[in-house]
Design a protein around this motif. Structure first.
Motif, mmCIF file in Angstrom:
data_model
loop_
_atom_site.group_PDB
_atom_site.id
_atom_site.type_symbol
_atom_site.label_atom_id
_atom_site.label_comp_id
_atom_site.label_asym_id
_atom_site.label_seq_id
_atom_site.Cartn_x
_atom_site.Cartn_y
_atom_site.Cartn_z
ATOM 1 N N GLY A 321 60.203 -60.839 -13.381
ATOM 2 C CA GLY A 321 60.445 -59.916 -12.282
ATOM 3 C C GLY A 321 61.432 -58.856 -12.717
ATOM 4 O O GLY A 321 62.342 -59.110 -13.519
ATOM 5 N N LEU A 322 61.262 -57.657 -12.198
ATOM 6 C CA LEU A 322 62.113 -56.530 -12.577
ATOM 7 C C LEU A 322 63.167 -56.318 -11.506
ATOM 8 O O LEU A 322 62.855 -56.174 -10.322
ATOM 9 N N ARG A 323 64.414 -56.313 -11.929
ATOM 10 C CA ARG A 323 65.519 -56.088 -10.996
ATOM 11 C C ARG A 323 66.766 -55.735 -11.787
ATOM 12 O O ARG A 323 66.907 -56.085 -12.965
ATOM 13 N N SER A 324 67.674 -55.030 -11.150
ATOM 14 C CA SER A 324 68.964 -54.765 -11.776
ATOM 15 C C SER A 324 69.937 -55.866 -11.374
ATOM 16 O O SER A 324 69.821 -56.458 -10.302
ATOM 17 N N LEU A 325 70.884 -56.137 -12.244
ATOM 18 C CA LEU A 325 71.843 -57.219 -12.027
ATOM 19 C C LEU A 325 73.220 -56.791 -12.507
ATOM 20 O O LEU A 325 73.370 -56.255 -13.603
ATOM 21 N N GLU A 326 74.211 -57.064 -11.669
ATOM 22 C CA GLU A 326 75.603 -56.828 -12.054
ATOM 23 C C GLU A 326 76.472 -57.910 -11.442
ATOM 24 O O GLU A 326 76.328 -58.243 -10.259
ATOM 25 N N LEU A 327 77.356 -58.502 -12.245
ATOM 26 C CA LEU A 327 78.439 -59.319 -11.704
ATOM 27 C C LEU A 327 79.642 -58.396 -11.587
ATOM 28 O O LEU A 327 80.303 -58.076 -12.574
ATOM 29 N N GLY A 335 92.924 -58.812 -5.233
ATOM 30 C CA GLY A 335 92.901 -59.254 -6.622
ATOM 31 C C GLY A 335 91.765 -58.601 -7.370
ATOM 32 O O GLY A 335 91.768 -57.402 -7.622
ATOM 33 N N LYS A 336 90.746 -59.386 -7.693
ATOM 34 C CA LYS A 336 89.568 -58.863 -8.376
ATOM 35 C C LYS A 336 88.332 -59.506 -7.767
ATOM 36 O O LYS A 336 88.254 -60.725 -7.616
ATOM 37 N N SER A 337 87.347 -58.676 -7.448
ATOM 38 C CA SER A 337 86.140 -59.166 -6.789
ATOM 39 C C SER A 337 85.307 -60.033 -7.726
ATOM 40 O O SER A 337 85.460 -59.994 -8.951
ATOM 41 N N PHE A 338 84.404 -60.805 -7.131
ATOM 42 C CA PHE A 338 83.436 -61.613 -7.878
ATOM 43 C C PHE A 338 82.181 -61.638 -7.032
ATOM 44 O O PHE A 338 82.021 -62.481 -6.146
ATOM 45 N N GLU A 339 81.285 -60.668 -7.254
ATOM 46 C CA GLU A 339 80.092 -60.559 -6.421
ATOM 47 C C GLU A 339 78.901 -60.121 -7.258
ATOM 48 O O GLU A 339 79.019 -59.331 -8.194
ATOM 49 N N PHE A 340 77.750 -60.676 -6.903
ATOM 50 C CA PHE A 340 76.509 -60.329 -7.576
ATOM 51 C C PHE A 340 75.856 -59.157 -6.861
ATOM 52 O O PHE A 340 75.683 -59.187 -5.630
ATOM 53 N N ILE A 341 75.485 -58.126 -7.631
ATOM 54 C CA ILE A 341 74.819 -56.935 -7.100
ATOM 55 C C ILE A 341 73.397 -56.940 -7.651
ATOM 56 O O ILE A 341 73.181 -56.846 -8.865
ATOM 57 N N GLY A 344 71.302 -52.964 -6.484
ATOM 58 C CA GLY A 344 72.272 -52.160 -5.759
ATOM 59 C C GLY A 344 72.818 -52.790 -4.497
ATOM 60 O O GLY A 344 73.698 -52.215 -3.850
ATOM 61 N N ILE A 345 72.355 -53.982 -4.129
ATOM 62 C CA ILE A 345 72.785 -54.638 -2.896
ATOM 63 C C ILE A 345 73.795 -55.733 -3.219
ATOM 64 O O ILE A 345 73.510 -56.622 -4.036
ATOM 65 N N PRO A 346 74.977 -55.718 -2.600
ATOM 66 C CA PRO A 346 75.908 -56.829 -2.783
ATOM 67 C C PRO A 346 75.378 -58.069 -2.067
ATOM 68 O O PRO A 346 75.147 -58.054 -0.860
ATOM 69 N N VAL A 347 75.163 -59.127 -2.828
ATOM 70 C CA VAL A 347 74.521 -60.331 -2.305
ATOM 71 C C VAL A 347 75.559 -61.428 -2.120
ATOM 72 O O VAL A 347 76.242 -61.818 -3.077
ATOM 73 N N PHE A 348 75.672 -61.923 -0.896
ATOM 74 C CA PHE A 348 76.520 -63.084 -0.638
ATOM 75 C C PHE A 348 75.738 -64.326 -1.050
ATOM 76 O O PHE A 348 74.656 -64.593 -0.538
ATOM 77 N N GLY A 349 76.278 -65.099 -2.006
ATOM 78 C CA GLY A 349 75.586 -66.281 -2.492
ATOM 79 C C GLY A 349 75.649 -67.405 -1.472
ATOM 80 O O GLY A 349 76.722 -67.937 -1.182
ATOM 81 N N LYS A 350 74.484 -67.786 -0.941
ATOM 82 C CA LYS A 350 74.395 -68.841 0.077
ATOM 83 C C LYS A 350 73.568 -69.987 -0.489
ATOM 84 O O LYS A 350 72.397 -69.806 -0.801
ATOM 85 N N GLY A 351 74.170 -71.150 -0.615
ATOM 86 C CA GLY A 351 73.394 -72.258 -1.154
ATOM 87 C C GLY A 351 74.267 -73.416 -1.547
ATOM 88 O O GLY A 351 75.220 -73.776 -0.850
ATOM 89 N N GLY A 352 73.941 -74.020 -2.683
ATOM 90 C CA GLY A 352 74.669 -75.207 -3.092
ATOM 91 C C GLY A 352 74.428 -75.548 -4.543
ATOM 92 O O GLY A 352 73.810 -74.794 -5.296
ATOM 93 N N ASN A 353 74.931 -76.715 -4.911
ATOM 94 C CA ASN A 353 74.896 -77.197 -6.288
ATOM 95 C C ASN A 353 73.761 -78.198 -6.476
ATOM 96 O O ASN A 353 73.613 -79.150 -5.701
#
Length: 852
Positions: A321-327, A335-341, A344-353
């Motif tokens: 699949g084609l998509r852009s990815l940024e941490l 402090g300093k952010s930690f988010e997956f983009i 271009g969309i900031p994605v809130f990670g919802k899930g588990g281990n």
């Protein structure tokens, strides 16, 4: 994943090139022959051979031959520990004809040998293995003969292999989860199989992934990697990296297609050995791959081709699949952010281990993978962390994750230990990392490579650096700060690498809440109240959790009636691996509830307790977006039937937490929260677009009388959390009593309920809640039954059950308010009449779980 040439993309590519006059004949070169028949096994140096299944392991082979009892039943586990301390032999034979022997190359490929193995072919040593996670390939042609060929493998005990080495050391590498000899850090094998605080100790051996003969002549394509240089909605700038193994040097044509046309083709001179050909191309207006809830999961099928003269020598198909990815890690006020983009969309990670779905991983079928991963998607999750104490999962796992839009945080398989750092160990780890990065790098679902689970924080905070020699920290840096990031940079540079979880990548303390990811365990391990969750402000919460028991039908699978006399019987304790697990569940339970009236009620209340606690923590983590951008609770699943932190049990049954998760992970979340004597009504949006909505707030007493009612039209801001209304508690109660009230909030978008939530102002044992009269109306449907559930009073955590074996409810463990009936679908593959269904169907609420 390798696919046959009949793939439509391959056929299209051949057709295009044939029409162009480039090739006159189709591929005739390579064959791959599975060696999965006729396997036998025995205990080493004993006389009798028994049938074996490959892929498999010695435990499952012993079970299939009725030489041991069910490892998961009662406390059988303790009587099976000899298996991991024993050497085992496997053998099979396969036939090679004269034509095959005339081929240029014949290779034996072992996709997974567990773990210490000596392989011979026709009595001649072929290879030695010492890593469960590597692919082993060897030139078999010099060892083969026409006719029958015998393949023999001797597996040495992974435990006994290490004990002599350990005896020579003047220190002991700690492995606190090993439930026996602490040998796991020295062996590249799934750590969880040595035991964990949710899993048994079954130290396996065997051929756990496929074995095949690969036969070819001039050249073969070893890999096709689609590098995504830059991807936008307007254009995808891509490179096809085609790796070609060559037996006959010469000039070859290499081409790549997507099924609609040739994307790139080139004539190249290839030398004997490994050659890499790069073909650059562009796709205009690409269909992009999105995480679940944010768009479609578009996939492209690419095909590479190598041709020599007038024939196609080999083809190779790749889906991605084609998509852009940024941490994104940017300095901000916290402090300093930690988010997956993603795109271009900031994605809130919802899930588990995710942990391995069975102690014996070859038993996990595609159907089980699909059921579990679909269950996660259906609970509105978009991210799964593949935890570092398990295995690099089968290709099927990642293919389904791609299909469902589940982002994958992928740990390397290191967890809660320090490790050797000698050259042989490092070389072995490098080979493992290369094999698995190359295998998995084309899955768009994978968004992060992480070095290990909790090794950094263990060194810093668990007394390890005071107890252990400094050389172990130097070894840590060799593996996790140099070797693994080097592999990722070389073989998959488009994805971020993170050294450990939790971590601030050594910029701050591993437990820092200013940057990086956090594991928070003061709730549970330190007995802190659930309210402590709301005092945590991490940047990304990658672990937090609480235990519960599985439902009674699951317990009956491993415990007989006498075993179910209480949660403290020997068998129940054998299926509770945390040393304080039952004590902690009871301690937390009695803070919120009185003692349940019986064993089955205790199981039920434990699930509601877990669900309510994780709900409180998760809603807080979502409300503080964008400061925190992830909530991955521990854990999603089980490897055997057990009391654990999971939200789905070993059999895939949803616990209360999983039904709660579907509500607290909705795309839009309405979350009422008490602050400073007021109730603030937050709306959290994961959507990149604003939305017009209706917010409805009602306060009921527990008999169902409406105490107050409010509604407001609101415009929900995109990808953010915000308070849209607030009222004083007294104002909402309107003369009512906090111990006799519930506040209901409903968010409607486009005329449909996007989120519904309830807020009780007191713990359950302080509520003046009476036993409700719950009514059900059952009608049949094409897929099972529809159940309309209503109540004359407020009913909390309404639990529907049916003694059906394979059925499932569309909703469960919900609060029921008077005048608001709930319709639930029951899906079953076993048709029956309404009359017969009602005989096996039951309903209860929390009020039924106590003797009052």
């Amino acid at each position: 994943m390798r696919k046959p040439m009949k793939n439509l993309v391959t056929i299209a590519l051949f057709g295009i090139l044939a029409l162009a006059g480039l090739f006159a004949s189709s591929a005739e070169g390579k064959d791959e022959i599975s060696i999965d028949k006729g396997w036998q096994f025995r205990q080493a140096d004993t006389g009798e051979w028994h049938t074996a299944e490959v892929p498999g392991c010695v435990h499952t082979d012993l079970l299939a031959n009725k030489m041991i009892g069910d490892p998961f039943y009662r406390d059988n586990e303790k009587d099976l520990q000899w298996i991991g301390k024993t050497d085992w032999e496997y053998r099979t034979s396969f036939t090679v004809d004269k034509a095959m022997l005339g081929r240029e190359r014949i290779e034996l490929v072992f996709e997974g040998l567990d773990t210490y193995a000596e392989v011979s072919l026709n009595g001649r040593p072929l290879l030695s293995s010492d890593n469960m996670f590597r692919v082993w390939e060897v030139n078999a042609k010099p060892f083969l003969k026409e006719g029958a060929n015998e393949l023999y493998i001797k597996f040495r005990s992974p435990i006994n292999e290490i004990l002599p080495l350990m005896s020579k050391l003047d220190y002991q590498i700690l492995a606190p989860n090993d439930q026996g000899e602490l040998t796991s850090p020295y062996t590249r094998k799934a750590p969880y199989q040595y035991g964990w605080d949710w899993g048994p100790r079954f130290v396996t051996s065997g051929v756990w992934r496929p074995v095949k003969l690969r036969v070819w002549d001039d050249a073969r394509i070893a890999d096709l990697n689609i590098v995504q240089n830059n991807v936008t909605s307007e254009a995808a700038d891509l490179t096809a990296e085609v790796e070609v193994e060559v037996a006959s040097a010469g000039t070859y044509r290499v081409a790549v297609s997507d099924g609609e046309g040739t994307l790139g083709t080139e004539m190249v001179d290839l030398e004997i050995g490994t050659n890499k050909v790069r073909l650059n191309f562009e796709i205009k207006n690409p269909r992009l791959w999105y995480p679940a809830g944010l768009g479609e999961q578009a996939m492209y099928e690419f095909s590479a081709l190598v041709g020599g003269g007038e024939k196609i020598v080999d083809t190779y198909d790749r889906k991605t699949g084609l998509r852009s990815l940024e941490l994104r890690q940017k300095t901000d006020q916290w402090g300093k952010s930690f988010e997956f983009i993603i795109n271009g969309i900031p994605v809130f990670g919802k899930g588990g281990n995710w942990i391995p779905a069975d102690s014996f991983p070859t038993r996990v079928t595609e159907a089980k993978y699909r059921h579990l991963l679909t269950s996660f998607r259906d609970a509105n999750m978009n991210m799964v962390r593949v935890w570092g104490g398990g295995i690099y999962e089968q290709d099927t796992f990642y293919e389904i994750a791609d299909e469902l839009g589940l982002l994958v945080w992928q740990d390397f398989m290191f967890g809660v230990s320090m490790y050797p750092g000698d050259e042989a160990f490092l070389k072995n780890v490098r080979g493992e990392a290369i094999d698995n990065v190359r295998r998995l790098r084309n899955h768009p679902s994978i968004v992060l490579w992480c070095g290990n689970n909790e090794s950094e924080t263990a060194w810093q905070h668990w007394g390890w650096k005071e107890k252990l020699p400094d050389v172990l920290w130097e070894n840590y840096k060799k593996i996790f700060l140099r070797l693994l990031p080097e592999v990722v940079e070389k073989y998959d540079p488009s994805r971020p690498y993170w050294s450990s979880s939790p971590s601030s990548d050594l910029e701050e303390d591993a437990e820092s809440q200013k940057s990086g990811d956090l594991h928070y365990w003061a709730v549970w391990h330190a007995s802190m109240p659930f309210s402590e969750y709301e005092k945590q402000f991490p940047r990304f919460m990658s672990e937090y959790g609480f235990q519960s028991f599985p439902e009674i039908d699951t317990v009956k699978k491993y415990a007989n009636e006498a075993d179910r006399a209480s949660i403290e019987t020997p068998v129940m304790l054998a299926h509770q691996r945390h040393p304080r697990g039952n004590q902690l569940i009871r301690e937390y339970m009695l803070r919120e509830y009185v003692e349940p009236k019986d064993f089955e009620s205790f199981l039920y209340v434990s699930q509601v307790l877990q669900a309510e606690g994780i709900k409180l923590g998760t809603e807080h983590l979502r409300r503080i977006r964008p400061r925190n951008m992830g909530a991955l609770y521990w854990q999603l699943n089980d490897c055997w039937p057990v009391a654990s932190w999971s939200s789905t049990d070993y059999f895939g049954r949803w616990k209360a937490l999983h039904f709660y998760a579907r509500r607290f992970f909705t795309h839009y979340l309405a979350s009422p929260h008490v602050e400073d004597g007021k109730v603030r009504f937050y709306i959290v949006s994961d959507d990149p677009k604003p939305a017009d909505a209706m917010l409805r707030i009602k306060t009921f007493d527990l008999e169902g009388k409406v105490l107050s009612e409010r509604m407001a039209s609101v415009k929900v801001d995109p990808v953010t959390s915000k308070v849209y209304a607030e009222y004083g508690i007294d104002e909402l109660l309107n003369g009512g009593d906090a111990a006799n009230a519930v506040i209901s909030v409903t968010l409607e978008i486009g005329g449909k309920v996007a989120s519904a939530n309830e807020l009780f102002l007191k713990p359950f044992k302080e509520l003046r809640i009476e036993k409700p009269a719950i009514k059900t109306e059952v009608t049949s449907t094409d897929k099972g039954f529809r159940i309309k559930v209503s109540s004359d009073k407020v009913a909390k955590a309404v639990y529907l059950s049916a003694d059906d074996g394979d059925g499932r409810f569309s909703d469960n463990f919900f609060n029921l308010l008077p005048g608001r009936p709930v319709e639930v679908e029951y899906y079953t593959s076993r048709p029956k009449s309404v009359e017969n269904f009602t005989k096996i169907f039951s309903v209860r609420s929390l009020a039924d779980a106590f003797a009052r």
